[in-house]
Write an enzyme that holds these catalytic residues in place. Sequence first.
Site, PDB file in Angstrom:
ATOM      1  N   VAL A  52       6.874  -3.253  -3.473  1.00 33.39           N
ATOM      2  CA  VAL A  52       6.903  -4.712  -3.655  1.00 33.39           C
ATOM      3  C   VAL A  52       5.623  -5.361  -3.125  1.00 33.39           C
ATOM      4  CG1 VAL A  52       8.185  -5.190  -1.505  1.00 33.39           C
ATOM      5  CG2 VAL A  52       8.363  -6.773  -3.440  1.00 33.39           C
ATOM      6  N   ASP A  53       4.940  -4.697  -2.186  1.00 33.59           N
ATOM      7  CA  ASP A  53       3.643  -5.232  -1.734  1.00 33.59           C
ATOM      8  C   ASP A  53       2.621  -5.148  -2.872  1.00 33.59           C
ATOM      9  OD1 ASP A  53       3.657  -2.423  -1.527  1.00 33.59           O
ATOM     10  OD2 ASP A  53       2.505  -2.380   0.332  1.00 33.59           O
ATOM     11  N   ASP A  85       5.106  -9.992   5.010  1.00 31.65           N
ATOM     12  CA  ASP A  85       4.786  -8.736   4.311  1.00 31.65           C
ATOM     13  C   ASP A  85       4.918  -7.624   5.352  1.00 31.65           C
ATOM     14  OD1 ASP A  85       3.449  -6.569   3.131  1.00 31.65           O
ATOM     15  OD2 ASP A  85       1.457  -7.477   3.381  1.00 31.65           O
TER      16      ASP A  85
HETATM   17  C1  PAZ Z   1       2.467   2.875  -1.483  1.00 33.22           C
HETATM   18  C2  PAZ Z   1       3.080   2.174  -0.292  1.00 33.22           C
HETATM   19  C3  PAZ Z   1       3.612   3.219   0.681  1.00 33.22           C
HETATM   20  C4  PAZ Z   1       1.980   1.343   0.413  1.00 33.22           C
HETATM   21  O1  PAZ Z   1       2.458   0.899   1.651  1.00 33.22           O
HETATM   22  P1  PAZ Z   1       1.526   0.247   2.775  1.00 33.22           P
HETATM   23  O2  PAZ Z   1       0.249   0.996   2.836  1.00 33.22           O
HETATM   24  O3  PAZ Z   1       1.282  -1.187   2.325  1.00 33.22           O
HETATM   25  O4  PAZ Z   1       2.311   0.281   4.027  1.00 33.22           O
HETATM   26  C5  PAZ Z   1       4.206   1.172  -0.758  1.00 33.22           C
HETATM   27  O5  PAZ Z   1       3.689   0.293  -1.706  1.00 33.22           O
HETATM   28  C6  PAZ Z   1       5.404   1.894  -1.306  1.00 33.22           C
HETATM   29  O6  PAZ Z   1       6.260   2.363  -0.585  1.00 33.22           O
HETATM   30  N1  PAZ Z   1       5.487   1.989  -2.669  1.00 33.22           N
HETATM   31  C7  PAZ Z   1       6.609   2.566  -3.367  1.00 33.22           C
HETATM   32  C8  PAZ Z   1       6.151   3.611  -4.332  1.00 33.22           C
HETATM   33  C9  PAZ Z   1       5.263   3.101  -5.465  1.00 33.22           C
HETATM   34  O7  PAZ Z   1       4.646   2.024  -5.364  1.00 33.22           O
HETATM   35  O8  PAZ Z   1       5.193   3.797  -6.495  1.00 33.22           O
HETATM   36  K     K Z   2      -1.494  -0.458   1.178  1.00 32.12           K
END
Ligand code: PAZ
Ligand code: K
Length: 248
Positions: free
Chosen positions: A97-98, A6
């Site tokens: 995707v996380d 991840d």
């Molecule tokens: C919101 C996030 C920046 C979180 O990232 P993280 O804190 O896990 O590094 C990531 O899930 C992302 O780039 N999302 C794409 C946009 C969205 O989920 O609408």
């Molecule tokens: K996060």
Amino acid sequence: MNLLIDIGNTRVKWALARGHTLAETGAIWRARHPDWTARLPSDSLDGIYVASVADDSAIQALRIFAADHALAVHRVVSTARSGPLVNAYARPERLGVDRWMACVAAQARAEGSVLIADVGTALTLDWVGADGVHGGGLIAPGVNSMRLALRNATQLRPTHVPDEHAWLARDTDSAIAAGTLRCAIAVLDSAALDLAPDRLLLTGGEAELLAPRLARPWQVVPHLVLEGLAVHAEREARGGQPARQRSE
Ligand SMILES: CC(C)(COP(=O)(O)O)[C@@H](O)C(=O)NCCC(=O)O
Ligand SMILES: [K+]
Ligand SMILES: Nc1ncnc2c1ncn2[C@@H]1O[C@H](COP(=O)(O)OP(=O)(O)O)[C@@H](O)[C@H]1O
């Protein structure tokens, strides 16, 4: 055995997985270790499953690592469905995707509605209903990101983060620590109250910081995104409803 990875904006989290079971896990700060792939396990692997929201250079570095060890990289992306789960986004591939993998894991864990908070670089919330339908969510800065934003936008240069976070701070460093922490607490508390899900799951690097300060008992699940990757990899191995993916 699969290596699950991840790649967040701050840290790389990894796990060795046999089926659903995460045998061993680790985390690497990318900025501190530009050669982070050298810290990944590489023995006895069948393949690599990766969910990345970081810039392309991270995936590029992983491709080189995989090629050196003759391993296939399965890059997982967000899709309209995964098993019983349905993505709320009109453009499903745009959901981080996380976040998607956390929803997959939460949905696979138990019945009922669930609110997932993943607090790392960003603070994200995602809802999965009892019917398995993702209801959407929100994105805010994580606690540390709020502190960095203040540093970038002002002349404030705190030198330490005090342990106590009283409402009414009497010095600048304490005021910043309290203000930023309480913003995150307020979002999680009000979401839990307003949305009233059956389950509250909390993950991400700042989960342990927040959990003891929240009004409702959120269950801390340190490796929720990696668990989602394990579910995804298993679904794919069984040939049943894999999320679409690119093999690289
Ligand atoms: C919101 C996030 C920046 C979180 O990232 P993280 O804190 O896990 O590094 C990531 O899930 C992302 O780039 N999302 C794409 C946009 C969205 O989920 O609408
Ligand atoms: K996060
Ligand atoms: N050992 C630690 N000590 C202090 N803070 C930590 C530690 N581990 C994680 N964090 C916090 O977690 C954040 C990263 O969380 P993480 O969920 O890995 O984010 P991302 O998925 O965005 O890379 C860091 O910015 C920091 O605030």
